[in-house]
Write a protein that holds these residues in place. Structure first.
Motif, mmCIF file in Angstrom:
data_model
loop_
_atom_site.group_PDB
_atom_site.id
_atom_site.type_symbol
_atom_site.label_atom_id
_atom_site.label_comp_id
_atom_site.label_asym_id
_atom_site.label_seq_id
_atom_site.Cartn_x
_atom_site.Cartn_y
_atom_site.Cartn_z
ATOM 1 N N SER A 52 52.419 -59.544 7.428
ATOM 2 C CA SER A 52 51.827 -58.932 6.237
ATOM 3 C C SER A 52 52.898 -58.693 5.188
ATOM 4 O O SER A 52 54.084 -58.823 5.441
ATOM 5 N N THR A 53 52.429 -58.322 4.013
ATOM 6 C CA THR A 53 53.314 -57.937 2.917
ATOM 7 C C THR A 53 52.929 -56.533 2.475
ATOM 8 O O THR A 53 51.762 -56.258 2.213
ATOM 9 N N VAL A 54 53.924 -55.646 2.430
ATOM 10 C CA VAL A 54 53.705 -54.263 2.005
ATOM 11 C C VAL A 54 54.403 -54.076 0.665
ATOM 12 O O VAL A 54 55.593 -54.372 0.538
ATOM 13 N N SER A 69 49.235 -52.538 1.384
ATOM 14 C CA SER A 69 49.397 -53.843 2.009
ATOM 15 C C SER A 69 48.693 -54.890 1.175
ATOM 16 O O SER A 69 47.607 -54.640 0.636
#
Length: 71
Positions: A52-54, A69
């Motif tokens: 994922s990308t936060v 997120s």
């Protein structure tokens, strides 16, 4: 500094880890942390992994004002 704090929080969990793969500076106030979350599911007896990308957003004083997120 952000990476150290983030990894410390995840280090106190069991059967799970969340590793930062990369931090991308969008501008002076916005950073994207690309992460890999891994955990072991006890009932299924399987390992799982999620990437994922936060996004971290800071104000001019360096205070975290938003965190979410991205897909």
């Amino acid at each position: 500094k952000l990476k150290e704090k983030y990894e410390f929080i995840w280090s106190i969990t069991s059967n799970a880890s969340n590793e930062i793969q990369q931090i991308v500076k969008i501008n002076d106030y916005v950073y994207d942390a690309k992460t890999r979350y891994s955990y072991y599911h006890n009932r299924k007896q399987e390992n799982f992994q999620v990437e994922s990308t936060v996004r971290f957003m800071f104000d001019k004083e360096g205070k975290l004002i938003e965190l979410y997120s991205q897909k």
